[in-house]
Design a protein around this motif. Structure first.
Motif, short mmCIF file in Angstrom:
data_model
loop_
_atom_site.label_atom_id
_atom_site.label_comp_id
_atom_site.label_asym_id
_atom_site.label_seq_id
_atom_site.Cartn_x
_atom_site.Cartn_y
_atom_site.Cartn_z
N ALA A 323 0.83 -1.21 0.00
CA ALA A 323 0.00 0.00 0.00
C ALA A 323 0.87 1.25 0.00
O ALA A 323 0.58 2.23 -0.71
CB ALA A 323 -0.93 0.00 1.21
N SER A 324 1.94 1.22 0.76
CA SER A 324 2.84 2.38 0.81
C SER A 324 3.57 2.58 -0.51
O SER A 324 3.70 3.71 -1.00
CB SER A 324 3.84 2.20 1.96
N ILE A 325 4.04 1.49 -1.08
CA ILE A 325 4.75 1.58 -2.37
C ILE A 325 3.84 2.14 -3.45
O ILE A 325 4.21 3.05 -4.19
CB ILE A 325 5.30 0.19 -2.78
N ARG A 326 2.60 1.60 -3.53
CA ARG A 326 1.67 2.07 -4.56
C ARG A 326 1.30 3.54 -4.32
O ARG A 326 1.14 4.31 -5.27
CB ARG A 326 0.41 1.20 -4.59
N SER A 327 1.18 3.93 -3.06
CA SER A 327 0.83 5.32 -2.73
C SER A 327 1.95 6.27 -3.13
O SER A 327 1.69 7.35 -3.68
CB SER A 327 0.54 5.45 -1.24
N MET A 328 3.19 5.89 -2.87
CA MET A 328 4.31 6.76 -3.24
C MET A 328 4.47 6.84 -4.75
O MET A 328 4.83 7.89 -5.28
CB MET A 328 5.60 6.28 -2.55
N GLN A 329 4.16 5.75 -5.44
CA GLN A 329 4.15 5.81 -6.90
C GLN A 329 3.08 6.78 -7.39
O GLN A 329 3.28 7.52 -8.36
CB GLN A 329 3.90 4.41 -7.48
N HIS A 330 1.94 6.77 -6.69
CA HIS A 330 0.81 7.62 -7.09
C HIS A 330 1.18 9.10 -7.04
O HIS A 330 0.68 9.89 -7.85
CB HIS A 330 -0.38 7.34 -6.17
N VAL A 331 2.02 9.49 -6.09
CA VAL A 331 2.41 10.90 -5.96
C VAL A 331 3.84 11.12 -6.45
O VAL A 331 4.47 12.12 -6.11
CB VAL A 331 2.26 11.40 -4.50
#
Length: 367
Positions: A323-331
């Motif tokens: 979840a953290s990895i995907r979130s940081m990719q998102h921003v």
């Protein structure tokens, strides 16, 4: 054929209509049954005036808020506007019954001022300048008697707006089911927390996550409710140059983020069990267990199966990390993001290393 949804007008437009009706009475002794305004969007509005009251305290106009086909909690409430001429050229705004006062930094209105947003202030000031002679100012008092109770159903208590509701409206027009309007009502929480000194903040999807965060001893002032718009809130946080965000909430909501879903409403995004099943298979769960997870209705039910296979120590931290990895990719890696997942009862299931680091900066005594 689908019925066309009816637009309405904001509390700010109601107040501006009231100002116009009162000034027309002062200047011409005209009792208006409706007035025409130009909304901030440029659209023309015809707004009915219910009543004009003349008393020794001043002249009041009452306008009934019409939100059209939008499920606005202020639909049908009375908005009262009193106008009194003053001895200078300024247009000043005052909170009457049911209008909140700003008590925290970070909002578009300074601390100590009535929570009457810049858009409505512009609309009312425009009306004043159109009708009064140059150099003549006035005092405008707005009251929404139902506002004190209605405010409990808004984010005002979290934002530090005390005593009532806000007079809002960025366009002057209420458009039915405006997703954009809802998003815009959430983002000021980030500004308030930032103004309070929190460049690392805790994002929770709703009340469940907020209760968990408070129970864990995390600072209440740093808690921001995202509703289902996790992606939008992360983008705003990145634009505001936050250092870090701690995503904290129930497994059933945040596991969607592990799969790269950032708008988490169940009608739009529901890959909870598929995501849990996929990562359980990745960690070695046999096919029989995977089938049982697919047959579950809730993530709480799936937790029982995960426990049977002794995967809880590996699975939940892995889901948090994803979840953290995907979130940081998102921003686009503009801020550090960590994730903490919990049960409905507030029991921690897992967290990733980013969550631990951000938690330490928030003085969280992680056990």
């Amino acid at each position: 054929m689908a019925k066309e949804m009816k637009n309405g007008y904001t509390t700010g437009s109601c107040a501006a209509a009231g100002v116009k009706a009162v000034l027309l009475f002062m200047l011409n002794k005209t009792i208006s049954t409706e007035v025409e305004l130009t909304a901030l969007s440029g659209e023309k509005l015809i707004i009915p005036i219910k009543y004009i009251n003349i008393s020794k305290d001043g002249i009041w106009a009452e306008v009934i808020k019409d939100a059209g086909d939008d499920p606005d909690i202020t639909h049908g409430v009375s908005v009262f506007t009193k106008v009194t001429l003053n001895n200078n050229s300024a247009v000043k705004f005052f909170a009457g019954d049911g209008i909140g006062i700003v008590t925290k930094e970070g909002l578009s209105v300074p601390v100590g001022q009535p929570s009457i947003n810049p858009g409505p202030r512009r609309m009312m000031t425009t009306v004043v300048h159109e009708l009064l002679p140059e150099g003549q100012g006035c005092d405008i008092t707005i009251s929404i008697p139902a506002g004190r109770e209605l405010a409990k159903r808004t984010l005002n208590p979290i934002l530090g707006i005390e005593g009532g509701i806000s007079v809002i409206g960025t366009s002057g027009v209420v458009r039915p089911m405006s997703e954009e309007g809802f998003k815009n009502s959430l983002t000021p929480q980030i500004d308030v927390a930032l103004a309070a000194g929190f460049s690392d903040q805790i994002f929770v999807p709703g009340k469940i996550g907020e209760n968990i965060a408070v129970a864990l001893g995390l600072p209440r002032q740093a808690i921001v409710q995202t509703s289902n718009f996790i992606g939008h809130m992360l983008e705003y946080a990145a634009d505001k140059n936050l250092n870090g965000v701690l995503l904290l909430g129930h497994l059933g909501k945040l596991v969607k983020v592990s799969a790269g879903n950032f708008y988490t409403h169940s009608k739009i995004s529901d890959a909870r069990l598929e995501t849990i099943a996929a990562y359980s298979a990745f960690l070695g769960m046999e096919q029989a267990g995977i089938k049982r997870i697919f047959n579950c209705i809730t993530t709480e039910a799936a937790m029982t199966i995960i426990k049977e296979y002794h995967l809880e120590q590996e699975l939940y931290p892995l889901l948090c990390e994803r979840a953290s990895i995907r979130s940081m990719q998102h921003v686009f890696q503009k801020l550090k993001i960590g994730t903490v997942m919990a049960t409905l009862k507030g029991e921690l299931l897992g967290m990733d290393e980013n969550a631990k680091r951000i938690g330490e900066k928030l003085h969280w005594n992680i056990k």
